[in-house]
Design a protein around this motif. Structure first.
Motif, PDB file in Angstrom:
ATOM      1  N   GLY A 115       0.789  -1.226   0.000  1.00 12.65           N
ATOM      2  CA  GLY A 115       0.000   0.000   0.000  1.00 12.65           C
ATOM      3  C   GLY A 115       0.821   1.275   0.000  1.00 12.65           C
ATOM      4  N   HIS A 116       1.998   1.243  -0.589  1.00 16.47           N
ATOM      5  CA  HIS A 116       2.917   2.388  -0.496  1.00 16.47           C
ATOM      6  C   HIS A 116       2.795   3.361  -1.667  1.00 16.47           C
ATOM      7  CE1 HIS A 116       6.590   4.555   0.623  1.00 16.47           C
ATOM      8  NE2 HIS A 116       6.967   4.469  -0.641  1.00 16.47           N
ATOM      9  N   PHE A 117       2.348   2.895  -2.815  1.00 15.70           N
ATOM     10  CA  PHE A 117       2.443   3.700  -4.028  1.00 15.70           C
ATOM     11  C   PHE A 117       1.097   4.245  -4.498  1.00 15.70           C
ATOM     12  CE2 PHE A 117       6.083   0.880  -3.956  1.00 15.70           C
ATOM     13  CZ  PHE A 117       7.133   1.764  -4.221  1.00 15.70           C
ATOM     14  N   ASP A 118       1.149   5.461  -5.067  1.00 16.51           N
ATOM     15  CA  ASP A 118      -0.045   6.049  -5.673  1.00 16.51           C
ATOM     16  C   ASP A 118      -0.355   5.399  -7.011  1.00 16.51           C
ATOM     17  OD1 ASP A 118      -0.376   8.201  -3.711  1.00 16.51           O
ATOM     18  OD2 ASP A 118       1.431   9.068  -4.589  1.00 16.51           O
ATOM     19  N   VAL A 119       0.709   5.015  -7.722  1.00 13.03           N
ATOM     20  CA  VAL A 119       0.573   4.466  -9.068  1.00 13.03           C
ATOM     21  C   VAL A 119       1.541   3.296  -9.217  1.00 13.03           C
ATOM     22  CG1 VAL A 119       0.774   4.917 -11.551  1.00 13.03           C
ATOM     23  CG2 VAL A 119      -0.008   6.742 -10.013  1.00 13.03           C
ATOM     24  N   VAL A 120       1.071   2.212  -9.830  1.00  9.56           N
ATOM     25  CA  VAL A 120       1.936   1.074 -10.164  1.00  9.56           C
ATOM     26  C   VAL A 120       1.769   0.803 -11.651  1.00  9.56           C
ATOM     27  CG1 VAL A 120       2.426  -1.381  -9.818  1.00  9.56           C
ATOM     28  CG2 VAL A 120       1.827   0.058  -7.855  1.00  9.56           C
ATOM     29  N   CYS A 139       0.988  -6.343  -7.573  1.00  3.66           N
ATOM     30  CA  CYS A 139       0.769  -4.947  -7.944  1.00  3.66           C
ATOM     31  C   CYS A 139      -0.393  -4.351  -7.158  1.00  3.66           C
ATOM     32  CB  CYS A 139       0.503  -4.831  -9.443  1.00  3.66           C
ATOM     33  SG  CYS A 139       1.932  -5.190 -10.494  1.00  3.66           S
ATOM     34  N   ALA A 140      -1.447  -5.140  -6.987  1.00  9.44           N
ATOM     35  CA  ALA A 140      -2.616  -4.675  -6.235  1.00  9.44           C
ATOM     36  C   ALA A 140      -2.268  -4.424  -4.777  1.00  9.44           C
ATOM     37  CB  ALA A 140      -3.744  -5.707  -6.337  1.00  9.44           C
ATOM     38  N   ARG A 141      -1.399  -5.254  -4.226  1.00 12.13           N
ATOM     39  CA  ARG A 141      -0.994  -5.068  -2.826  1.00 12.13           C
ATOM     40  C   ARG A 141      -0.069  -3.866  -2.651  1.00 12.13           C
ATOM     41  NH1 ARG A 141       1.963  -9.438  -0.398  1.00 12.13           N
ATOM     42  NH2 ARG A 141       2.442 -10.396  -2.414  1.00 12.13           N
ATOM     43  N   LEU A 142       0.675  -3.532  -3.689  1.00 14.18           N
ATOM     44  CA  LEU A 142       1.646  -2.443  -3.603  1.00 14.18           C
ATOM     45  C   LEU A 142       1.011  -1.058  -3.698  1.00 14.18           C
ATOM     46  CD1 LEU A 142       4.367  -4.164  -5.759  1.00 14.18           C
ATOM     47  CD2 LEU A 142       4.850  -3.073  -3.550  1.00 14.18           C
ATOM     48  N   CYS A 195      -7.372  -9.238 -12.525  1.00 13.97           N
ATOM     49  CA  CYS A 195      -7.413  -7.958 -11.812  1.00 13.97           C
ATOM     50  C   CYS A 195      -8.545  -7.932 -10.788  1.00 13.97           C
ATOM     51  CB  CYS A 195      -7.571  -6.808 -12.805  1.00 13.97           C
ATOM     52  SG  CYS A 195      -6.094  -6.479 -13.794  1.00 13.97           S
ATOM     53  N   ARG A 196      -9.728  -8.345 -11.202  1.00 15.72           N
ATOM     54  CA  ARG A 196     -10.860  -8.340 -10.271  1.00 15.72           C
ATOM     55  C   ARG A 196     -10.605  -9.274  -9.097  1.00 15.72           C
ATOM     56  NH1 ARG A 196     -13.459  -7.810 -15.283  1.00 15.72           N
ATOM     57  NH2 ARG A 196     -13.659 -10.067 -15.535  1.00 15.72           N
ATOM     58  N   ASN A 197      -9.999 -10.416  -9.361  1.00 10.45           N
ATOM     59  CA  ASN A 197      -9.673 -11.354  -8.281  1.00 10.45           C
ATOM     60  C   ASN A 197      -8.670 -10.762  -7.292  1.00 10.45           C
ATOM     61  OD1 ASN A 197     -11.374 -13.263  -9.387  1.00 10.45           O
ATOM     62  ND2 ASN A 197      -9.748 -14.460 -10.349  1.00 10.45           N
ATOM     63  N   ALA A 198      -7.857  -9.815  -7.785  1.00 12.61           N
ATOM     64  CA  ALA A 198      -6.846  -9.185  -6.932  1.00 12.61           C
ATOM     65  C   ALA A 198      -7.369  -7.935  -6.233  1.00 12.61           C
ATOM     66  CB  ALA A 198      -5.619  -8.834  -7.771  1.00 12.61           C
ATOM     67  N   GLY A 199      -8.640  -7.591  -6.478  1.00 16.37           N
ATOM     68  CA  GLY A 199      -9.221  -6.415  -5.832  1.00 16.37           C
ATOM     69  C   GLY A 199      -9.042  -5.132  -6.623  1.00 16.37           C
ATOM     70  N   LEU A 200      -8.790  -5.259  -7.928  1.00 21.38           N
ATOM     71  CA  LEU A 200      -8.632  -4.097  -8.796  1.00 21.38           C
ATOM     72  C   LEU A 200      -9.868  -3.924  -9.675  1.00 21.38           C
ATOM     73  CD1 LEU A 200      -4.947  -4.682  -9.976  1.00 21.38           C
ATOM     74  CD2 LEU A 200      -5.726  -3.034  -8.257  1.00 21.38           C
ATOM     75  N   ASP A 201     -10.380  -2.714  -9.724  1.00 21.12           N
ATOM     76  CA  ASP A 201     -11.528  -2.399 -10.572  1.00 21.12           C
ATOM     77  C   ASP A 201     -11.036  -1.952 -11.940  1.00 21.12           C
ATOM     78  OD1 ASP A 201     -13.304  -2.843  -8.428  1.00 21.12           O
ATOM     79  OD2 ASP A 201     -12.975  -0.800  -7.696  1.00 21.12           O
ATOM     80  N   VAL A 202     -11.575  -2.553 -12.997  1.00 23.40           N
ATOM     81  CA  VAL A 202     -11.175  -2.216 -14.360  1.00 23.40           C
ATOM     82  C   VAL A 202     -11.855  -0.924 -14.798  1.00 23.40           C
ATOM     83  CG1 VAL A 202     -11.245  -2.949 -16.761  1.00 23.40           C
ATOM     84  CG2 VAL A 202     -10.741  -4.623 -14.963  1.00 23.40           C
ATOM     85  N   HIS A 203     -11.045   0.045 -15.260  1.00 20.21           N
ATOM     86  CA  HIS A 203     -11.586   1.339 -15.661  1.00 20.21           C
ATOM     87  C   HIS A 203     -11.535   1.565 -17.168  1.00 20.21           C
ATOM     88  CE1 HIS A 203     -12.367   3.806 -11.920  1.00 20.21           C
ATOM     89  NE2 HIS A 203     -11.947   2.654 -11.460  1.00 20.21           N
TER      90      HIS A 203
END
Length: 234
Positions: A115-120, A139-142, A195-203
């Motif tokens: 959870g350190h980065f604004d953008v990966v 990437c999702a965790r970072l 991505c969805r499985n990793a908790g990322l919403d597709v935009h």
């Protein structure tokens, strides 16, 4: 073991052997130099890089990392090729940018800096690792909650095989033969699911095309071969 950290030793070696040519715009990395303004502008338009903490996963020799730093981002680049990182660090003496380059996998770095980065960003890398879902999860965790994660890779279909492998590697000689393996290409539906499985919403899903007549790249609706995906952590 290299495989324990989600990397193919042959892939790492392949890019390590070419590392000294990374910043030669007429070398095997010419396509990366040519697409960099496009992908950089797209990323900046979505995330506003100035003042942001940014991580480039699979940074190689630092072409994208330096582009993001030039726009005012505080950039960290990670890779598993020491030779590529050495080239990236050396180029900083020429460019003057301050980028923190580290020899570490995305998975290990996610344990170190969650959870350190604004953008990966993770560009042109997923088709080279044994387990792309693991890289995407890292990437999702970072990234911070609400932060941006960008991916680019190659679709898996007959057209992609014909253009990205036969055309680019054997006919036009844009890339070294053996750069890509068709079986490792990823369909947009698969990437979206990872991505969805990793908790990322597709935009946004957007394609990148090459016109062999004008020898120019462009962004558009055609995702049949190369494509980029913008996601955000929920």
């Amino acid at each position: 073991m290299m495989n324990a950290i989600n990397a193919d030793p042959a892939e790492v070696q392949k890019f390590s052997e070419l590392a000294h040519r990374w910043w030669d715009p007429a070398s095997e990395f010419k396509p990366l130099h040519e697409i960099n303004p496009l992908r950089l502008g797209w990323i900046d338009g979505k995330a506003g890089l100035a003042g942001k903490t940014v991580l480039d996963v699979g940074c190689g020799g630092g072409i994208l990392a330096e582009g993001m730093a030039a726009l005012g981002a505080k950039v960290t680049g990670i890779d598993l090729s020491e030779k590529a990182l050495s080239v990236a660090r050396l180029h900083l003496f020429e460019s003057g940018h301050g980028i923190d380059y580290r020899l570490v996998s995305a998975e290990a770095f996610a344990d170190e800096a969650p959870g350190h980065f604004d953008v990966v960003t993770c560009m042109e890398m997923l088709e080279h690792v044994p387990d792309p879902a693991s890289t995407i999860s890292a990437c999702a965790r970072l990234v911070k909650p609400g932060g941006h994660v960008f991916f680019s890779t190659i679709n898996r279909n007959l057209k992609a095989y014909a253009l990205a492998i036969v055309g680019a590697e054997y006919v036009l000689n844009m890339l070294p033969r053996g750069t890509h393996e068709y079986a490792k290409f990823i369909k947009p539906s698969e990437l979206g699911r990872y991505c969805r499985n990793a908790g990322l919403d597709v935009h946004e899903l957007i394609g990148m095309s090459y016109n062999p007549l004008t020898k120019a790249y462009s962004l558009g609706h055609d995702t049949d071969v190369n494509y980029l995906l913008h996601t955000r952590r929920g």
